[in-house]
Each structure stands twice: as C-alpha cells, then as structure tokens.
Design an enzyme around this catalytic site. Structure first.
Site, PDB file in Angstrom:
ATOM      1  N   HIS A 147      -3.668   6.023   4.177  1.00 45.50           N
ATOM      2  CA  HIS A 147      -4.380   4.899   3.568  1.00 45.50           C
ATOM      3  C   HIS A 147      -3.854   3.546   4.041  1.00 45.50           C
ATOM      4  O   HIS A 147      -4.620   2.681   4.509  1.00 45.50           O
ATOM      5  CB  HIS A 147      -4.295   5.004   2.047  1.00 45.50           C
ATOM      6  N   ASP A 177       0.844  -1.175   0.000  1.00 45.97           N
ATOM      7  CA  ASP A 177       0.000   0.000   0.000  1.00 45.97           C
ATOM      8  C   ASP A 177       0.888   1.236   0.000  1.00 45.97           C
ATOM      9  O   ASP A 177       2.033   1.197  -0.456  1.00 45.97           O
ATOM     10  CB  ASP A 177      -0.930  -0.028   1.226  1.00 45.97           C
ATOM     11  N   SER A 216     -11.266  -0.419  -0.534  1.00 41.81           N
ATOM     12  CA  SER A 216      -9.927  -0.518   0.063  1.00 41.81           C
ATOM     13  C   SER A 216      -9.971  -1.172   1.430  1.00 41.81           C
ATOM     14  O   SER A 216      -9.007  -1.821   1.841  1.00 41.81           O
ATOM     15  CB  SER A 216      -9.311   0.879   0.232  1.00 41.81           C
TER      16      SER A 216
END
Length: 521
Positions: free
Chosen positions: A218, A161, A378
């Site tokens: 994220h 990621d 996600s």
C-alpha cells in the site's frame, strides 16, 4: 467543531446535542490497539503525585507509562503531556480510558485507534510496467509541469502509511535523506528522539528502515503516485515531478496491514520537515481529541495534512471518517480515470473538499515492480499531495491555509458528470493542477467556528420541540478579498424551522474573520 459546512451545522448539532463533548469516545465497534490507551495530562499535573491515577494504574495491571513523542524536540512542547499507558489486564481500552478520563488531572483519555488503508482490495496485477497515465493529463499535470516541478524547490511529502519500498528503482532518487543523522552509528545525531533515522522511521519495527512489512504494497503505491522519479527513463511519473518524500512506516507490528501509529507518524513527519503529509488511511466512529491535537501540531509546523475520504460509497456528512473529517485537513474523494464521474466506491459529501482520479492508477509497488490497478481514495489523496508540493515549490512563503484553499477553489466542477442526487456533495470538484498554479483572484470563505445559544426554552442542554436557538458562525476568508458576501443556512430535514435563512457580511478582505447569526426553532 466538526468540519461540517454551514449548510449542515444545524442538522449535525441536533444529532449531537448541545452539551459538552464526551471526554472519551467508547465505541467498541471501532478497532483499537489492545493493552494501551493514550492520556493527556492537565498542565502541571503529575501521575506520580495523583493517588487516584496510581490506584487506577494498579487496578488495570499497569506495565508502563511512556511518552508518546520524544522529548528532545522543543517544538513538541504542546504534546509533551501526552502519554501511552500500557497495561496487562483483559479490559478493552475503551473501558480503561473511560475511567482515566474521569480524573481531574486528565484532559482526555482515549483508546489508540487502528485505521484501515483506504484502498479498494484487488488482486496483484501481472503487468510489470505501463505506458499510459491518462489521470495525469486529466488533471492538467503536464501543463503544470511546464510552470514548476517539485525538483526545483524544498517541498517534502510525508508518506505516513504502511511502509514504503524506498529503495525501488523509481523511488530511491526522491527518498528523503536526513541531513543531521549519520547512518549506522547507533547515535541520535540530530537529537530528534530517533536513532539512525537516515531515511525515515518504522514504528512497526522501531528502527530507521521505513520499508514495508512483507507483502504490504500500500505505502509503496501511495509514494509512487505522489513522488515517483519523473523523466528518468524507467517506470512511472509522480504527480509532483521529483519532490522528495519522507517515508514513515506506521503499520501495526503484527503485519496485519492496518495502521496503528498513524498519528505518531504524522508528528514524526511534521517534526522532520515534511511540508505536505499524506494520510491514506481512515476509520469511522467518533472524533478523537488526541488525533485533532496531532493535526493541529502538524499545522503549526507548516505541514498540510491530505487525507483519503475512504471507500464506503457513503456520505461523510452523515458518518464522519478520520483523519479526513478533522479541522485543517484537506479531504479527498475519487473520480474515475476515464472521466469525471465519481468512483463507485468513493465517499462523498460537503465535507469532502476535492476529488482526484482514483481508479486503475499506475504506480510503483513492492519487489521493484509496478502496479496499474491501484483503486481507492488512498491513491487520489497522493495526487492531491503531489499538487500541494507543486504549489509550495512555486510559492514557498504560502501558509498551509492558502495552499489548501488554492487547491479547492481552482478545482473543476464535476456535478454535470454525475447524477443529480450528488448535487452539492462533490466538494469543489476534481483538482486542476494548471489552474492551481496560474489562477488568482478567487476568495475562499470557510466556517471556522460555531456557537449555539438558547433564545427561548427551558434552559437545559437538550434541543426540544418549540424551543428557539441562535447559531453564530465565524467565517474566515483565506484568499482574495470578497464583496457582497451573503451566507445562507439550510437544513437537511424538516425537524426545524429556520427563522432567517440569509445573512449579509458585505465585504470580507483576505485574511479577515467575521461572524453571522441565524435563528431556528
């Protein structure tokens, strides 16, 4: 072939034609890393001896050829022929790749695609903590934890990621520690091609600290959903109940919160012991042979790649997203946290395998804080990655295929919670952790290959009015044996007539592969 189900094979093939796939996808609408392409050389070929390659390199202001993957790991031999070509000319990568793809010594040449994290943008919340994680109860996680917990086994979740704040109070105890590397000595102690990678790797910084670049939350949220420390009196609980996670920062080095090194990151994770790899990023556009090569490599290493289906409220059967659309990948859409309704942003389609909650999830975030507004596929994907780690802990000898299919066949159907327009396009349903750990006896029959043959027509590669074709589909049963198997073929529109809509296989034992044939005009 694409991951389209049997039901859509004919329609897709008409759209794509029956000719050989292009050697390079050259769509400049898809963002790419400037000044670099990826080239796979034919076996035995050498760029040093290929005069045409030398001339092209000079034409485009070649600066360097660079191995994509370190050569120290013999397990990467299938990818040893893949290199980056870095150049200084102003040409866009698709143009450069197209010319290299024409060389006889080149298997494929492609741009290096940039992917977007599959999160729905939102303001950072002020809430530092939370107490309610109803999404875990929705998927029967507490009941599953009574059976097995990730801390009881050796499953490792690769978080490829934008970087993970692995020092977070609710992550650090589960962060992977490289047993073969000595921290800070400037030596590649385990000979894996990466120096001082004690906690993972940052492709964005080219060092062993996989923390995110400033302001990027994220990857930290993704890691918390899958593998936050559970039962420690602080923060949140991860789906896997304390499976270890291997953090890889695959972000672009310029801090634009995009993913430039997702596929090298997948190789790193698979090469260093990850048994599940979460890929919460995506792009549309055509398939990449390089990217499928990487997925195949991870599969061969025993790692299941779990990928977000993306957040365009779109049909992935019509417009594929990658890596979710590649063979051997488990593709995940999002449901609401409060019910089994499809999240309004989630992509869907027969090629989306399963769904999981992905609205207002609670997780870790940067600066030691917590986030309870995580929205996007996600964050559905790491729920499924965490479930895969639980299955692997309970069944360490299971193959990648068996783990993937067990998650699919034990999902709860959700069509009744959604408008009829989504019938058949919500995968196998929403994951159920308890069923995945306790149920057996269901077959899992999937198409693994398709071939077309012109039966009557002019013999060229195009499908034309009045011509008849035979399509042969190969199917494998990954789980329990099945009897009285019937396969049906349908078309998404009326541009063709299917001459035989059903075919009978009879019995198909666990692990067996068989073929069925259909004809259409």
């Amino acid at each position: 072939m694409s991951r389209s189900t049997v039901f859509a094979l004919v329609a897709f093939s008409i759209a794509l034609g029956l000719g050989s796939p292009a050697r390079v996808f050259a769509d400049d609408r898809v963002p790419t890393v400037p000044g670099v392409i990826v080239v796979r050389w034919d076996e035995g070929a050498s760029k040093q001896a290929d005069q045409a390659a030398i001339a092209l390199a000079a034409k485009f202001g070649g600066q360097a050829w660079e191995d994509v993957f370190p050569s120290g790991d013999a397990g990467k031999r299938d990818l040893a022929a893949v290199q980056y070509f870095r150049y200084s000319s102003p040409f866009v990568p698709s143009v450069v790749a197209a010319q290299f793809a024409e060389l006889a010594s080149v298997v494929y040449a492609e741009p290096l695609y940039i992917h977007t994290p599959s999160a729905v943008p939102q303001a950072d919340p002020d809430d530092p903590r939370y107490a309610q994680m109803s999404h875990l109860r929705q998927v029967s996680a507490p009941e599953a934890w009574d059976i097995v917990r990730g801390e009881q086994g050796n499953a490792i979740i690769g978080i490829v990621d934008s970087g993970t704040e692995w020092r977070h109070e609710d992550l650090r105890a589960n962060a992977w520690l490289n047993p073969g590397e000595i921290a800070g000595n400037g030596i590649d102690d385990d000979n894996n091609g990466f120096v001082d990678d004690t906690r993972g790797w940052s492709f964005a910084r080219d060092n062993g600290d996989p923390s995110p670049l400033p302001g990027d939350q994220h990857g930290t949220v993704v890691a918390g959903v899958a593998a936050a420390v559970s039962d420690n009196g602080v923060g949140v609980a991860g789906m896997s109940w304390n499976a270890r996670f291997l953090a890889v920062n695959a972000a672009c080095s310029n801090g634009n919160r995009l993913i430039c090194s997702g596929y090298p990151g997948i190789v790193y994770a698979a090469s260093n012991g990850a048994t599940v790899i979460n890929a919460s990023f995506s792009r549309d556009g055509g398939a990449s042979r390089f990217e499928q090569d990487v997925i195949d490599f991870a599969y061969a290493q025993g790692a299941l790649v779990v990928a977000a289906a993306s957040n365009d409220n779109d049909d992935n059967d019509v417009t594929s997203r990658f890596p979710a659309g590649y063979d051997r990948v488990l593709s995940v859409g999002a449901t609401n946290k409060a019910n089994d309704g499809r999240a309004s942003f989630s992509n869907y389609g027969r090629t989306v395998d399963v769904f999981a909650p992905g609205v207002t999830l609670n997780s870790t975030t940067i600066n030691g804080a917590y986030n309870d507004f995580a929205n996007g596929t996600s964050f559905s994907a790491p729920m499924v990655a965490g479930l895969a780690a639980l299955i692997q802990t309970q069944n360490p000898a299971w193959s990648v295929d068996r783990v993937r299919e067990q998650i699919r066949v034990t999902a709860d159907p959700i069509e009744g919670s959604n408008p009829s327009s989504f019938a058949g396009r919500l995968g196998q349903g929403r994951i159920n952790a308890l069923r995945a750990l306790t149920e057996s006896g269901s077959p899992a029959i999937r198409p693994i290959g398709v071939a077309f043959e012109e039966v009557s027509g002019d013999g060229d590669e195009g499908i034309e009015d009045g011509e008849t074709y035979r399509v042969t589909v190969r199917l494998t049963n990954y789980l329990a044996s099945a009897n009285n198997v019937t396969v049906r073929l349908s078309a998404a529109d009326n541009v063709l007539t299917i001459l035989n809509t059903t075919a009978t296989l009879g019995s198909l034992a666990s692990g067996d592969t068989a073929s069925v044939g259909f004809s259409f005009r």
